[in-house]
Design a protein around this motif. Sequence first.
Motif, PDB file in Angstrom:
ATOM      1  N   GLY A 117       0.716  -1.283  -0.010  1.00 43.63           N
ATOM      2  CA  GLY A 117       0.051   0.078   0.112  1.00 43.63           C
ATOM      3  C   GLY A 117       0.770   1.327   0.005  1.00 43.63           C
ATOM      4  N   GLY A 118       1.957   1.202  -0.782  1.00 42.09           N
ATOM      5  CA  GLY A 118       2.747   2.296  -0.537  1.00 42.09           C
ATOM      6  C   GLY A 118       4.192   1.988   0.542  1.00 42.09           C
ATOM      7  N   ASP A 119       3.747   1.019   1.452  1.00 42.56           N
ATOM      8  CA  ASP A 119       4.752   0.828   2.438  1.00 42.56           C
ATOM      9  C   ASP A 119       5.422  -0.310   2.162  1.00 42.56           C
ATOM     10  OD1 ASP A 119       2.433  -0.625   3.062  1.00 42.56           O
ATOM     11  OD2 ASP A 119       1.877   0.358   4.636  1.00 42.56           O
ATOM     12  N   GLY A 120       5.682  -0.856   1.191  1.00 39.72           N
ATOM     13  CA  GLY A 120       6.291  -2.239   0.928  1.00 39.72           C
ATOM     14  C   GLY A 120       5.470  -3.520   1.301  1.00 39.72           C
ATOM     15  N   ILE A 121       6.214  -4.810   1.481  1.00 38.95           N
ATOM     16  CA  ILE A 121       5.458  -5.734   1.669  1.00 38.95           C
ATOM     17  C   ILE A 121       6.684  -6.538   2.713  1.00 38.95           C
ATOM     18  CG2 ILE A 121       4.005  -6.107  -0.242  1.00 38.95           C
ATOM     19  CD1 ILE A 121       5.859  -8.087  -1.176  1.00 38.95           C
ATOM     20  N   ASP A 122       6.305  -7.611   3.543  1.00 39.07           N
ATOM     21  CA  ASP A 122       7.285  -8.261   4.209  1.00 39.07           C
ATOM     22  C   ASP A 122       8.151  -9.271   3.133  1.00 39.07           C
ATOM     23  OD1 ASP A 122       6.192  -7.441   6.479  1.00 39.07           O
ATOM     24  OD2 ASP A 122       4.978  -9.286   6.823  1.00 39.07           O
ATOM     25  N   ALA A 123       9.379  -9.368   3.257  1.00 38.85           N
ATOM     26  CA  ALA A 123      10.158  -9.920   2.374  1.00 38.85           C
ATOM     27  C   ALA A 123      11.185 -10.822   3.282  1.00 38.85           C
ATOM     28  CB  ALA A 123      11.146  -9.012   1.605  1.00 38.85           C
ATOM     29  N   LEU A 124      11.697 -11.814   2.578  1.00 38.13           N
ATOM     30  CA  LEU A 124      12.698 -12.773   3.300  1.00 38.13           C
ATOM     31  C   LEU A 124      14.093 -12.365   2.756  1.00 38.13           C
ATOM     32  CD1 LEU A 124      11.012 -16.303   2.723  1.00 38.13           C
ATOM     33  CD2 LEU A 124      10.889 -15.074   4.504  1.00 38.13           C
ATOM     34  N   GLY A 125      15.158 -12.909   3.557  1.00 35.70           N
ATOM     35  CA  GLY A 125      16.612 -12.540   3.047  1.00 35.70           C
ATOM     36  C   GLY A 125      16.869 -13.429   1.878  1.00 35.70           C
ATOM     37  N   PRO A 126      17.901 -13.191   1.181  1.00 34.35           N
ATOM     38  CA  PRO A 126      18.486 -13.822   0.198  1.00 34.35           C
ATOM     39  C   PRO A 126      18.921 -15.262   0.247  1.00 34.35           C
ATOM     40  CG  PRO A 126      20.208 -12.340   1.013  1.00 34.35           C
ATOM     41  CD  PRO A 126      18.819 -12.170   1.889  1.00 34.35           C
ATOM     42  N   TRP A 127      18.464 -15.944  -0.630  1.00 36.07           N
ATOM     43  CA  TRP A 127      18.678 -17.476  -0.752  1.00 36.07           C
ATOM     44  C   TRP A 127      20.109 -17.469  -0.917  1.00 36.07           C
ATOM     45  CZ3 TRP A 127      15.234 -20.311   1.627  1.00 36.07           C
ATOM     46  CH2 TRP A 127      13.672 -19.848   1.559  1.00 36.07           C
ATOM     47  N   GLY A 128      20.721 -18.965  -0.565  1.00 36.76           N
ATOM     48  CA  GLY A 128      22.335 -19.081  -0.607  1.00 36.76           C
ATOM     49  C   GLY A 128      22.674 -18.865  -2.141  1.00 36.76           C
ATOM     50  N   PRO A 129      24.106 -18.459  -1.956  1.00 37.86           N
ATOM     51  CA  PRO A 129      24.874 -17.865  -3.185  1.00 37.86           C
ATOM     52  C   PRO A 129      24.782 -18.890  -4.416  1.00 37.86           C
ATOM     53  CG  PRO A 129      26.440 -18.760  -1.311  1.00 37.86           C
ATOM     54  CD  PRO A 129      24.949 -18.745  -0.819  1.00 37.86           C
ATOM     55  N   ILE A 130      24.666 -18.523  -5.693  1.00 40.44           N
ATOM     56  CA  ILE A 130      24.846 -19.271  -6.549  1.00 40.44           C
ATOM     57  C   ILE A 130      25.411 -18.719  -7.750  1.00 40.44           C
ATOM     58  CG2 ILE A 130      23.333 -20.379  -8.466  1.00 40.44           C
ATOM     59  CD1 ILE A 130      20.901 -20.064  -6.598  1.00 40.44           C
ATOM     60  N   PRO A 131      26.249 -19.387  -8.512  1.00 38.86           N
ATOM     61  CA  PRO A 131      27.352 -20.587  -7.703  1.00 38.86           C
ATOM     62  C   PRO A 131      28.358 -20.059  -6.943  1.00 38.86           C
ATOM     63  CG  PRO A 131      27.900 -20.439  -9.838  1.00 38.86           C
ATOM     64  CD  PRO A 131      27.020 -19.277  -9.885  1.00 38.86           C
ATOM     65  N   PRO A 132      29.055 -20.571  -6.152  1.00 36.22           N
ATOM     66  CA  PRO A 132      28.897 -21.861  -5.711  1.00 36.22           C
ATOM     67  C   PRO A 132      27.994 -22.063  -4.677  1.00 36.22           C
ATOM     68  CG  PRO A 132      30.569 -21.551  -4.926  1.00 36.22           C
ATOM     69  CD  PRO A 132      30.526 -20.191  -5.817  1.00 36.22           C
TER      70      PRO A 132
END
Length: 367
Positions: free
Chosen positions: A100-115
Amino acid sequence: MRVRALQRSMAALLALAGSACVAAAQTTFEGPGSGELRFLVFDPAAAGGQGEWVRSMGAQPGQQVEWRVDMVYTGTRSDLFALGEVLYQPTIANADNMDGGDGIDALGPWGPIPPQCDFVPCDSSDPQARQALARLGTPLQAYGRVNFGGMSQSATGSNILTAFRHSNGSNGAPPGEWIRIAGSFVTLWPGPLNTCPVTATDINRILRGVSSQQQSSSLAPFFHMPGLSPTIFRQALVLSDRPDARVIEIGTFPEAFRRVGGTASCDDRRYSSWQTGTADSGSHRTLYPTISPAFVFITGTACDPIDFNRDTLFPDVQDIADFLAVYSGGACPTGACGDIDFNNDWLFPDTADIESLVSVFAGGPCL
């Protein structure tokens, strides 16, 4: 010489047969309450400001909350060696999925690729180091399964861990707003599979969830993690800037656990497994693991409307008078007043609410 050689050969065969018997240990079961899937959040203000993993904490909009999952044996057997497997799908209830103009909940970044090397450098094969890093409360560069030497993000083939958003019962989810973590193929919310026969599609909705599994220590000694309470998952929840107060629950649901029966079986019991020795990959099963969720109490930053008595007249000094009356334990004159936690900090009765009301009424900030 031939006799001795034959004796040595027979002894070797007997030893192999014995180890095979251990590896193929008889499957045993233990009832509800013998296993616990425990969700924890890291509260940097706990333990005198040193920070601590806890079951619940307060947070502000926009804050990043670190969370983890432990699988804990809570049964009565004393001969278990390590976790075999637990299969589940983490969920975040009461998530903010609408921008609504204030963003949404988000998760942290998944594991590095690659490796993909979980949470340690790629040249490290020490499972203890993985555990130690996973139990840090500080933010990590990448998140995912703490998988005893396996990849942090990949599950089965291209079945990459994915955050699914469910709103108002979409894709079979319960009512409300959810974030659910599972493999990329599990678009539908898994349900109970207590019918016969069960389709392979329905089974796959479980099997392609988040699997934390390790082989026996004899098969994978360099990646094996002994112990009966390992940390198996790490993530972070980056809260949106949504200003109102809410309570988030980080947990899972029973239907996400692995099922005892296959497609031809009516056995819908759910379980996690444990290893009974160095050659066992998980023959002991704890049925219906207890789910212990974590809670995040988000303190709102926005005050309530100054029309406290909801008579549609504002600014109106009567709102201040009615607030003070209700604050003192009196009745609401209009019968439709708001609550006395005017500044939405979850503290009430609190004189700061009076100060906030007066401030906002005069055109000032929400205190």
